[in-house]
Design an enzyme around this catalytic site. Structure first.
Site, PDB file in Angstrom:
ATOM      1  N   LYS A 143       0.841  -1.207   0.000  1.00  0.00           N
ATOM      2  CA  LYS A 143       0.000   0.000   0.000  1.00  0.00           C
ATOM      3  C   LYS A 143       0.879   1.262   0.000  1.00  0.00           C
ATOM      4  O   LYS A 143       0.594   2.222  -0.698  1.00  0.00           O
ATOM      5  CB  LYS A 143      -0.907  -0.013   1.235  1.00  0.00           C
ATOM      6  CG  LYS A 143      -1.709   1.263   1.401  1.00  0.00           C
ATOM      7  CD  LYS A 143      -2.784   1.137   2.450  1.00  0.00           C
ATOM      8  CE  LYS A 143      -3.438   2.502   2.672  1.00  0.00           C
ATOM      9  NZ  LYS A 143      -4.813   2.403   3.084  1.00  0.00           N
ATOM     10  N   HIS A 303      -9.812 -28.210 -35.870  1.00  0.00           N
ATOM     11  CA  HIS A 303     -10.970 -27.696 -35.134  1.00  0.00           C
ATOM     12  C   HIS A 303     -11.289 -28.551 -33.906  1.00  0.00           C
ATOM     13  O   HIS A 303     -12.419 -28.999 -33.721  1.00  0.00           O
ATOM     14  CB  HIS A 303     -12.193 -27.585 -36.051  1.00  0.00           C
ATOM     15  CG  HIS A 303     -12.028 -26.523 -37.082  1.00  0.00           C
ATOM     16  ND1 HIS A 303     -11.832 -25.200 -36.750  1.00  0.00           N
ATOM     17  CD2 HIS A 303     -11.988 -26.580 -38.429  1.00  0.00           C
ATOM     18  CE1 HIS A 303     -11.689 -24.495 -37.856  1.00  0.00           C
ATOM     19  NE2 HIS A 303     -11.764 -25.305 -38.895  1.00  0.00           N
TER      20      HIS A 303
END
Ligand SMILES: NC(=O)c1ncn([C@@H]2O[C@H](COP(=O)(O)O)[C@@H](O)[C@H]2O)c1NC=O
Length: 550
Positions: A143, A303
């Site tokens: 922080k 595919h």
């Protein structure tokens, strides 16, 4: 007018508190040489002192002893004030309470993941391994990254020393501190996620009838009440499945319970354009299928469906036979091997077809130089992988499918069949060869989208019917493809990923000369289906296990 960036303050005091002591000695030594004062918790301080590094124990610094078997070590205003105090704003209050600034914090946390991965881990042991003081310091320092650097990964020690040493203010740039802070929040989020997952499997939820607070419960849910996932961004693609979709590839973080070796996520790319979204999906499908075979094997995928699979006495033979199943579909396909790619096979591929991706455990150097003539082909190596041991591998690994508004979660389909569940249900027993062909076809069918029908003979797919809404049409397509490629279906085995609801599939198989069928069984009309097999003299095997794949 642009504001001049504040002059970074030198790093004068560091707090080192690490469970994983790897590299901490060298790091502390280097910090000390740079004139940094070192504070440290019990075990870390002891190690540093033992190696002659000057260190102040946190307990001496705060005047409070470590207590409650380590539950309270650094949770003190002198530590947290020193980390959180905003330089230039909180200086007065810091001075008033004799709080000195701490400019760098290096912490790594109690090994929660390693602890709970042990078979005999009790709930109390897991809970004692929840780090409290560590994450509190990590979050505080992250922080206050404007003034404090937070280091959670020992791999960063060296770069940090290099930067401080070369910086004229003996500091770290704001960019580095910001980057370290983000890393720190990612780290604590992952850590808390693991804890919540672990405990969330023991609490009353739709997955469990009751809360289980036992030391070693025999059975708990594999599904936590809230699912916390942790994946790292590996790659941004130009687009997703289609050009108008944004896309990225996130990968599992290798760790105690994840082994990403031998997967598409950790594969090394030797040449070719960046992998696309569809390339990755198809390469994964091909690779996971080829791992199922012990003999040299090749899988060609298009595919997401195998369009040709074969085993052979050599990789070249396996490739040629896999290609033969459906050369039309193999154009622009993905090819996976379960052995090192040799130059002869590489040359055969180049001579024969257009290919998007080739993946193998390794690529022989002379194969790689041959392939360099086709620089657009993506060549990947995974490192060694073991053939999947379907019986042994019962680890709970999850598979996900996103639906609008939710996520479907299931165990990966890692089984093939239970040997004692295989039952011959026809009058005629399959021959040894028919049995081999049937099991080969069954293995491939597991990787074909439902409804899946696979015709196979002599370790080679003869026809594959995939993704149809009715089983009989998948069977018809497998037959048409075989015919189109001039492959003789007669005397092939046929695998079906799920049961036959009617006898029509069996009649269609008999019409093209199938002599053995493997399928899960379990239809309301099994009797009718078995009678059809008997009428045609077909040997039929039930696996009692279905392999739908959507
Ligand atoms: N309780 C505390 O105040 C506290 N402060 C730091 N730790 C952890 O203690 C470990 C280091 O301990 P040691 O230096 O004694 O080996 C680190 O993993 C650190 O995250 C703490 N331990 C657990 O919560």
């Amino acid at each position: 007018m642009t504001a001049t960036p504040p002059i970074p303050k030198p790093i004068k005091r560091a707090l080192l508190s690490v469970s994983d002591k790897e590299g901490v000695l060298e790091f502390a030594q280097a910090l000390h040489s740079l004139g940094v004062e070192i504070l440290s918790t019990g075990g870390t301080a002891k190690l540093l002192a033992l190696h002659g590094i000057s260190v102040i124990e946190v307990a001496d610094y705060t005047g409070f002893p470590e207590m409650m078997e380590g539950r309270v070590k650094t949770l003190h205003p002198k530590i947290h004030g020193g980390i959180l105090g905003r330089r230039g704003i909180d200086d007065e209050v810091m001075q008033m309470h004799s709080i000195g600034g701490i400019d760098l914090v290096a912490v790594n946390l109690y090994p929660f993941a390693q602890t709970v991965s042990k078979q005999d881990c009790t709930l109390s042991k897991a809970i004692e391994n929840i780090d409290i003081g560590g994450p509190t310091m990590v979050r505080a320092a992250a922080k206050n990254h404007k003034d404090v650097a937070i280091v959670v990964n020992p791999n960063d020690y060296e770069a940090i020393i290099t930067e401080i040493s070369s910086n004229e203010h003996k500091s770290l740039s704001i960019e580095t501190r910001f980057e370290l802070a983000v890393k720190a929040f990612e780290h604590t989020a992952h850590y808390d996620g693991m804890i919540a997952n672990f405990l969330g499997c023991r609490v009353k939820s739709p997955a469990t009838e009751q809360t289980v607070i036992e030391e070693q419960p025999k059975q708990i849910s594999p599904f936590p009440r809230t699912l916390n996932l942790h994946l790292d961004l590996k790659q941004i693609m130009r687009y997703g499945e289609n050009a108008h979709q944004l896309a990225a590839f996130y990968i599992d973080v290798p760790g105690v319970n994840h082994n990403t070796l031998g997967t598409v996520s950790s594969a090394i790319q030797h040449q070719g354009k960046a992998l696309s979204f569809n390339n990755i999906a198809d390469t994964d499908a091909a690779l996971e299928c080829v791992k199922s075979f012990k003999e040299p094997a090749c899988v060609v995928v298009k595919h997401a469906n195998p369009c040709g699979v074969a085993i052979g006495s050599s990789l070249l033979e396996a490739y040629q036979r896999a290609y033969q199943t459906d050369p039309t579909s193999a154009f622009g396909g993905i090819i996976a091997f379960n052995r090192e790619l040799d130059p002869v096979t590489a040359q055969a591929i180049i001579d024969q077809q257009f290919v998007e991706v080739i993946i193998a455990p390794s690529i022989a150097p002379n194969a790689l130089s041959l392939l360099s003539k086709k620089p657009n082909v993506r060549i990947l190596s995974t490192g060694d992988f073991q053939p999947i041991d379907f019986v042994q591998n019962n680890a709970v690994k999850f598979d996900f499918k996103r639906v609008n508004g939710g996520l479907l979660v299931q165990q990966r389909d890692e089984a093939l069949y239970e040997a004692d569940e295989l039952k011959i249900v026809s009058k005629r027993q399959p021959t040894e060869k028919e049995m081999q062909d049937a099991l080969f076809a069954w293995t491939v069918a597991k990787f074909v989208k439902s409804n899946a029908i696979v015709y196979a003979k002599d370790g080679q797919t003869i026809g594959i019917g995939a993704g149809q809404m009715s089983r009989v049409y998948s069977a018809k397509i497998a037959g048409i493809k075989a015919q189109d490629e001039g492959l003789d279906v007669a005397k092939s085995a046929m695998a079906s990923d799920a049961f036959f609801p009617f006898r029509d599939g069996i009649d269609a198989a008999a019409a093209v000369g199938i002599t053995c069928i493997i399928q899960p069984g379990g239809s309301m009309r099994d009797e009718e289906v078995i009678a059809a097999a008997n009428e045609h003299g077909i040997a039929m095997i039930f696996t009692n296990m279905r392999h739908f794949r959507h």
